[in-house]
Design an enzyme around this catalytic site. Structure first.
Site, PDB file in Angstrom:
ATOM      1  N   ASP A 303       0.841  -1.196   0.000  1.00 56.33           N
ATOM      2  CA  ASP A 303       0.000   0.000   0.000  1.00 56.33           C
ATOM      3  C   ASP A 303       0.879   1.250   0.000  1.00 56.33           C
ATOM      4  OD1 ASP A 303      -2.268  -1.505   0.033  1.00 56.33           O
ATOM      5  OD2 ASP A 303      -2.495  -1.464   2.213  1.00 56.33           O
ATOM      6  N   TYR A 372       6.077  -9.295   7.828  1.00 52.52           N
ATOM      7  CA  TYR A 372       5.710  -7.897   8.066  1.00 52.52           C
ATOM      8  C   TYR A 372       6.088  -7.502   9.484  1.00 52.52           C
ATOM      9  CZ  TYR A 372       2.643  -8.430   3.990  1.00 52.52           C
ATOM     10  OH  TYR A 372       2.140  -8.672   2.752  1.00 52.52           O
ATOM     11  N   TYR A 445      -4.441  -9.593   3.671  1.00 51.96           N
ATOM     12  CA  TYR A 445      -4.508  -8.145   3.923  1.00 51.96           C
ATOM     13  C   TYR A 445      -4.152  -7.915   5.386  1.00 51.96           C
ATOM     14  CZ  TYR A 445      -6.791  -7.853  -0.601  1.00 51.96           C
ATOM     15  OH  TYR A 445      -7.069  -7.927  -1.938  1.00 51.96           O
TER      16      TYR A 445
END
Ligand SMILES: [Zn+2]
Length: 489
Positions: A303, A372, A445
Site C-alpha cells: 500500500d 511484516y 490483507y
C-alpha cells in the site's frame, strides 16, 4: 535430364547463376562457391552466364533482369539493400545480432511456377508435377542473402535476440500478376453460392497451384511460360526495424510512506506526483527505449503508506524494441545510484534476465510467505497477558473477506489464509504501542488482519486480544522469493 541440359535451357531463358544453382538444388554454403558446385554436378561454369545484351543507347554491356528471381540475388540488389538498411536508424541499435524478414511480391512466386511449367514442357517426366523443381526463394534468401548481409553489416544472425529487419519488396508487375491470378482462380476454383472468397495469398498459391492441379494449357492461357525477361528488378517498399525485447530485473526497497506503486490518478488528477513504477522506469528504461512502452511487473505490491524493507521486492521490466541488447554492470550500478537519489525507492541487483525468468514473478504468488512488522496502538498500556495472547508462533488460519477499501477493484470473496506466525513486543518509548512481527501467506490483507474490519476477518489480532487495536505503521520485512540472484559489488 542432364544437369548441363538443364543449365543450358535456364541460360537460354535468361536465368541468373544463383537461380541456376537453385534449380540444381544446391544446399547450404554451396551457393558461396558457385564454380566448385558446378564442377561437382558436371556443368560447365561460366562466370558471365545469363542473358547478356548490348543496350542500344549507350552500347554498354548489361545483364538482363533474371526472370525467376527478378534480380533478388544480384550484386546490385544486394548493394542497394545494404545501402537502404544503412540509411535506417540501425546505427541507433547497439545489437550484435539481427534477424531478416523479407516479404517478397507474389509475382515472384508466379514466376517460379511459370518456370516449373516451362521445365515440364522441356524435360517432360523428369520434372515432378507436385514437388517444386527448385530450392524455394525463401530458403535461398536464407542461404544466399542473409549471410552476405550479416557479413557486410558485421552482425551475427540471431533469431532469438536479434534486431528484426523487415524488408518489404515490390515490383511494377505485381498488380498485373495478381489480376491474372484472380482470373485463373475464378476458373480453377469457381466460387460456389454463399462460399467465402478466399483471398489470393502465398499460401493459396502454394496449396492450390501446382502443375498436378492446374493443367499446363490453362496456365499458359493466362501466364507466359517460360517467364518473360523483365526490364525492371525489385523495389524496396519499406524497411522497418524492431529491436529485441529485453528484460531487466532487480529488487526494490520502498522507503517512503507516501508513494504509490503505480501512477495514482483520481478523477483525472494525480494524487501523488510519483510512483515506484515511474521512478524505476525512468532510470532504467530510458537507457533502452521510450519508457512509456515498458511493462513494469513486481512480485506483489504494498500500500501507499507501507514501506518495503529487507532485501526488497523483486521486479522486472519488460522492454520492447530495445536499442540496447546488453547492460554492463557499471551501467547497472549507476542506475541503482540514480534511483537511490529519489530517496523514496532504493534498488539493488539490477541485471538483465531471460524471458523464461518472468515466471518467477508471475507464478506461485499464492504460496509465498511474507514477513511484516506492524506498529500498532492499543487503548491502554500493554500487559504481559496481552503479549501472551499474541504469541502464536505455531500459526493459525483466518477467513478474510475482501476489504471494503479494495472492493472497487477486487471481487467480494471470503478467502482462507494462513498466518504462519505472530509475535508481539512492547515499544519501549511508548507502552501503548505494540510491535507485531507477522509471517503470512501472500495475499493476506495485513491491516484487516490486525483490526478485524468489523468482523470481516476472523479471527483477527483485535479479536484474539479482545479489544480494539489499530495499525500506526506497516513495513514489509521480507519477500519469500530468491530471485533475481543477488549481485555482490
Ligand atoms: Zn535469379
Amino acid at each position: 535430364m542432364k544437369n548441363q541440359d538443364l543449365v543450358d535451357y535456364l541460360k537460354e531463358c535468361g536465368v541468373c547463376l544463383f537461380c541456376q544453382l537453385r534449380y540444381l538444388k544446391a544446399r547450404g554454403n554451396e551457393y558461396q562457391n558457385k564454380q566448385e558446385y558446378f564442377e561437382k554436378v558436371n556443368v560447365l561454369y561460366e562466370e558471365d552466364s545469363g542473358c547478356i545484351e548490348y543496350a542500344p543507347t549507350n552500347k554498354r554491356k548489361r545483364r538482363n533482369v533474371c526472370p525467376t528471381c527478378l534480380d533478388l540475388f544480384s550484386d546490385d540488389f544486394r548493394d542497394q539493400l545494404l545501402l537502404s538498411i544503412s540509411s535506417t536508424d540501425i546505427g541507433k541499435y547497439d545489437c550484435d545480432g539481427i534477424v531478416i524478414a523479407m516479404s517478397i511480391p507474389i509475382i515472384l512466386q508466379l514466376r517460379q511456377l511459370s518456370m516449373w511449367y516451362a521445365l515440364i514442357d522441356k524435360f517432360g517426366d523428369n520434372v515432378s508435377l507436385d514437388r517444386t523443381p527448385d530450392v524455394s526463394l525463401k530458403e535461398a534468401i536464407k542461404l544466399i542473402l542473409n549471410p552476405t548481409i550479416c557479413e557486410k553489416l558485421k552482425k551475427s544472425y540471431d533469431i532469438n535476440n536479434g534486431l528484426m529487419v523487415t524488408i518489404n519488396l515490390s515490383h511494377s508487375q505485381e498488380e498485373e500478376g495478381i489480376t491474372r491470378l484472380e482470373k485463373l482462380n475464378n476458373i480453377v476454383n469457381p466460387r460456389k453460392r454463399g462460399e467465402k472468397y478466399e483471398k489470393i495469398s502465398r499460401s493459396l498459391i502454394e496449396r492450390k497451384y501446382t502443375p498436378a492441379r492446374v493443367s499446363s494449357e490453362l496456365f499458359k492461357e493466362i501466364f507466359d511460360v517460360p517467364p518473360l525477361i523483365s526490364n525492371e528488378g525489385l523495389k524496396f517498399d519499406s524497411i522497418s526495424l524492431l529491436g529485441p525485447s529485453v528484460y531487466v530485473a532487480g529488487r526494490y526497497r520502498k522507503i517512503s510512506r507516501k508513494l504509490s506503486h503505480t501512477p495514482w490518478v483520481l478523477n483525472g488528477e494525480r494524487v501523488m506526483d510519483d510512483s515506484i513504477e515511474e521512478i524505476i522506469n525512468r532510470n532504467i528504461a530510458n537507457y533502452f527505449c521510450d519508457p512509456k512502452k515498458v511493462n513494469f511487473m513486481s512480485s506483489g505490491r504494498e500500500d501507499v503508506d507501507v514501506r518495503c524493507l529487507g532485501a526488497g521486492r523483486p521486479f522486472v521490466l519488460e522492454i520492447p524494441n530495445a536499442l540496447q541488447s546488453s547492460l554492463n554492470s557499471e551501467k547497472a550500478r549507476q542506475m541503482e545510484d540514480n534511483i537511490d537519489k529519489s530517496q523514496k525507492v532504493s534498488v539493488r541487483d539490477i541485471q538483465m534476465v531471460k524471458r523464461e525468468d518472468l515466471s518467477h514473478i508471475k507464478m506461485g504468488e499464492e504460496h509465498k510467505r511474507k514477513c511484516y512488522r506492524a506498529l500498532c496502538q492499543i487503548g491502554s498500556v500493554a500487559t504481559i497477558d496481552m503479549l501472551r495472547k499474541l504469541d502464536l508462533q505455531q500459526g493459525f488460519e483466518i477467513q478474510q473477506k475482501t476489504p471494503i477499501r479494495v472492493l472497487h477493484r477486487r471481487p467480494l470473496h471470503t478467502r482462507p489464509r494462513t498466518v504462519y506466525s505472530l509475535k508481539a513486543s512492547v515499544c519501549q518509548q511508548n507502552k501503548c504501542l505494540i510491535i507485531l512481527d507477522i509471517v503470512t501467506q501472500a495475499g493476506t490483507y495485513i491491516k484487516e488482519l490486525v483490526h478485524g474490519e468489523f468482523g470481516r476477518t476472523i479471527p483477527s489480532v483485535a479479536s484474539l486480544l479482545g479489544q480494539p487495536i489499530d495499525i500506526v505503521a506497516l513495513d514489509v520485512m521480507e519477500i519469500d522469493l530468491d530471485w533475481p540472484p543477488s549481485i555482490s559489488v
